[in-house]
Design an enzyme around this catalytic site. Structure first.
Site, PDB file in Angstrom:
ATOM      1  N   CYS A  65       3.885  -6.153 -71.548  1.00 46.27           N
ATOM      2  CA  CYS A  65       5.220  -6.457 -72.214  1.00 46.27           C
ATOM      3  C   CYS A  65       5.783  -7.628 -72.595  1.00 46.27           C
ATOM      4  O   CYS A  65       6.149  -8.300 -72.044  1.00 46.27           O
ATOM      5  CB  CYS A  65       6.428  -5.938 -71.389  1.00 46.27           C
ATOM      6  SG  CYS A  65       8.173  -7.096 -70.896  1.00 46.27           S
ATOM      7  N   CYS A  68       8.196 -10.129 -72.254  1.00 47.87           N
ATOM      8  CA  CYS A  68       8.139 -10.498 -70.531  1.00 47.87           C
ATOM      9  C   CYS A  68       7.122 -11.523 -70.277  1.00 47.87           C
ATOM     10  O   CYS A  68       7.631 -12.654 -69.410  1.00 47.87           O
ATOM     11  CB  CYS A  68       7.738  -9.453 -69.185  1.00 47.87           C
ATOM     12  SG  CYS A  68       8.742  -8.404 -69.547  1.00 47.87           S
TER      13      CYS A  68
END
Ligand code: ZN
Length: 139
Positions: A65, A68
């Site tokens: 991600c 993230c």
């Protein structure tokens, strides 16, 4: 105040006025409140979060991600700023699917704040450190 050791999950009693004095675990000797995000998993989550009386902010993330990864240094910075006041933790949503299911995590990054194991609020999307600090300390 009770603080569960993120390393060995022993429950430690720390006087409120000593929270800022780098308390160490009575069992394993490691820092209880290092000012760094701790890693929680399906295996240790309840033992740590359920036995920690400080608020716990959890970042659900995954290695694939991009947002993230962008947020990770901001989250670490927020953890340093709130050392001794808020426990910061990270849950890899791929490695701990039970926790993702239990908290109904549909997108990452998602931050949850828990007090004594009960969810207080949540926020999805990547944030800057100042935004994380503001979110973690409001009300
Ligand atoms: Zn310990």
């Amino acid at each position: 105040m009770l603080i569960a050791c993120p390393h060995c999950v022993a429950t430690n009693r720390v006087p409120d006025e000593r929270l800022g004095d780098d308390p160490v675990c009575g069992r394993c000797g490691q820092a209880l409140l290092a000012g760094e995000p701790v890693v929680l998993t399906d295996a240790n989550f309840d033992a740590v979060v359920g036995k920690t009386e400080l608020p716990v902010v959890i970042d659900f993330w995954a290695a694939w991600c991009g947002p993230c990864r962008m947020m990770a240094p901001q989250f670490t910075q927020a953890a340093r700023q709130l050392k001794g006041r808020v426990v910061f933790a990270k849950v890899d949503s791929d490695a701990s699917p039970k926790l993702s299911a239990r908290f109904g995590i549909r997108s990452i990054p998602t931050m949850l704040m828990l007090r004594s194991g009960v969810e207080v609020r949540r926020m999805s999307g990547a944030l800057q450190a100042a935004q994380i600090v503001g979110w973690a300390t409001k009300g």
